[in-house]
Design an enzyme around this catalytic site. Structure first.
Site, short mmCIF file in Angstrom:
data_model
loop_
_atom_site.label_atom_id
_atom_site.label_comp_id
_atom_site.label_asym_id
_atom_site.label_seq_id
_atom_site.Cartn_x
_atom_site.Cartn_y
_atom_site.Cartn_z
N ARG A 1 0.80 -1.23 0.00
CA ARG A 1 0.00 0.00 0.00
C ARG A 1 0.83 1.28 0.00
O ARG A 1 0.51 2.24 -0.70
CB ARG A 1 -0.92 0.03 1.23
CG ARG A 1 -2.23 -0.68 1.03
CD ARG A 1 -3.11 -0.51 2.24
NE ARG A 1 -4.37 -1.23 2.06
CZ ARG A 1 -5.29 -1.35 3.00
NH1 ARG A 1 -5.09 -0.80 4.18
NH2 ARG A 1 -6.40 -2.02 2.77
N GLU B 1 -8.09 1.42 17.39
CA GLU B 1 -7.13 2.21 16.64
C GLU B 1 -6.50 3.33 17.45
O GLU B 1 -5.40 3.79 17.14
CB GLU B 1 -7.81 2.80 15.39
CG GLU B 1 -6.83 3.34 14.37
CD GLU B 1 -7.49 3.73 13.06
OE1 GLU B 1 -6.83 4.44 12.26
OE2 GLU B 1 -8.66 3.35 12.82
N SER C 1 -6.33 -5.25 12.11
CA SER C 1 -6.86 -4.26 13.04
C SER C 1 -8.16 -4.74 13.68
O SER C 1 -8.42 -4.47 14.86
CB SER C 1 -7.07 -2.93 12.33
OG SER C 1 -7.83 -3.11 11.15
N LEU C 2 -8.99 -5.44 12.92
CA LEU C 2 -10.22 -5.98 13.48
C LEU C 2 -9.91 -7.04 14.52
O LEU C 2 -10.49 -7.07 15.61
CB LEU C 2 -11.08 -6.57 12.36
CG LEU C 2 -12.39 -7.25 12.79
CD1 LEU C 2 -13.28 -6.28 13.53
CD2 LEU C 2 -13.11 -7.83 11.57
#
Length: 363
Positions: free
Chosen positions: A111, A194, A210-211
């Site tokens: 990314r 976060e 992240s989840l």
């Protein structure tokens, strides 16, 4: 209730005593002009915690999604990476494919590399676009209905038209430093999701990690609190204390100042950073902090932004979501996390704005 009070200029709020506090307020995307995050994700809890003495970790590491749909929406809708997985290409306004020259994996590069490629084309004035016409074509509406709907709103038919894209602030790997139970260094203060920085994501988050982090660390924090807070401490609060700040909030000035913060962060603390740009950002943001003492929303946003800018200035290398054009290579010496307190932040700003070498924040 607070928002309604502010529009009337009352500036009142309710104070709810608590024996344990968990911060779970999301990311920092609202500090940037282009973001995929909701408007409330403006990093205020980082400022809350820092003022209480909490350590802020890895603040410099912000992940930018390379293909937000550039149609002026706030937040910006995403053109999912699955489109590139299906074979969609990134081209500039001249119709030239540009990622193949930047990485062997071209459009499927990490990314941060794709984001810099898109950023460079936009900065050069050529623009950046996602070309789905051949790879997906008439399947678009049924295969990617959400992206299709966003495009339709902007009058774009992605089966026949190019989709304008731009990098957007997407996820913050940094935040309030916590341990494996979600504890901060401040007694009875936890942070999860976060807003926290557990170290799990390193310098560049990998998709759905992240989840998983939120699920695991949320449960750990809850269990930790349950084991520490007695039934007596945890009883329901009987009365709320209503507090009137006595300040009248100028909402027009607030909007203008927030726009200035977001513009400054995107320009100088965004996809590509430099020492000169970061010094400019620190100067602007510090002045905003001084001028906004009467508006806590703006003051909190400015302070959180200052942590990101200062940490980025102190890290004189490029790694993951943090890229310095004046230090484009990774340094083995700096392959470790960064930790800042409010005092550290102020020291870095003082050194940077007085042309001195900043102290190391890495350990």
């Amino acid at each position: 209730r607070l928002a309604r009070a502010e529009t009337r200029g009352e500036g009142s709020y309710e104070l709810i005593p608590a024996s344990a506090v968990v911060l779970a307020t999301g990311g920092v995307g609202g500090l940037y002009a282009v973001t995929t995050n909701p408007a409330y994700a403006r990093a205020e809890a980082i400022a809350f915690a820092a003022r209480c003495g909490a350590v802020i970790a890895d603040a410099e590491f912000v992940q930018f999604h390379p293909t937000a749909i550039d149609i002026g929406a706030d937040p910006a809708p995403l053109a999912t990476e699955a489109l590139r997985g299906e074979g969609a290409l990134l081209v500039n306004g001249l119709g030239e494919r540009f990622m193949a020259a930047l990485h062997p994996d071209a459009e499927l590069a990490p990314r941060d590399i794709v984001a810099r490629g898109v950023f460079a084309e936009i900065a050069a004035g050529r623009g950046a676009y996602l070309d789905c016409r051949t790879a997906i074509g008439d399947r678009f509406a049924t295969s990617f209905p959400t992206v299709w709907a966003h495009c339709q709103t902007a009058g774009i038919d992605p089966s026949r038209d190019l989709i304008p894209v731009a990098p957007a602030a997407h996820y913050h790997m940094g935040g309030i430093a916590t341990d494996a139970r979600g504890r901060t260094n401040v007694e009875r203060l936890w942070a999860v999701g976060e807003v926290a920085s557990t170290g799990l994501h390193g310098a560049n988050r990998l998709a759905s990690n992240s989840l998983l982090e939120a699920i695991v660390f949320g449960a750990r924090a809850a269990a930790d609190i349950a084991g520490l807070v007695s039934t007596e401490d945890a009883r329901p609060v009987a009365k709320l204390k209503r507090v009137d700040s006595g300040r009248v909030i100028d909402l027009r000035l607030r909007a203008e100042t927030i726009a200035n913060i977001r513009r400054t962060m995107t320009t100088h603390v965004g996809v590509v950073r430099s020492g000169a740009g970061l010094r400019t950002a620190m100067r602007v943001l510090r002045q905003v902090s001084r001028d906004s003492a009467g508006d806590q929303v703006v003051a909190n946003m400015a302070l959180a932004a200052r942590f990101i800018a200062a940490a980025a200035y102190a890290r004189k290398e490029s790694r993951g979501g943090h890229f310095r054009s004046d230090f484009p290579q990774a340094s083995a010496r700096l392959a470790r996390r960064s930790f800042l307190t409010l005092d550290d932040l102020q020291a870095i700003e003082h050194d940077a704005l007085n042309s001195r070498v900043p102290k190391s924040t890495h350990r």
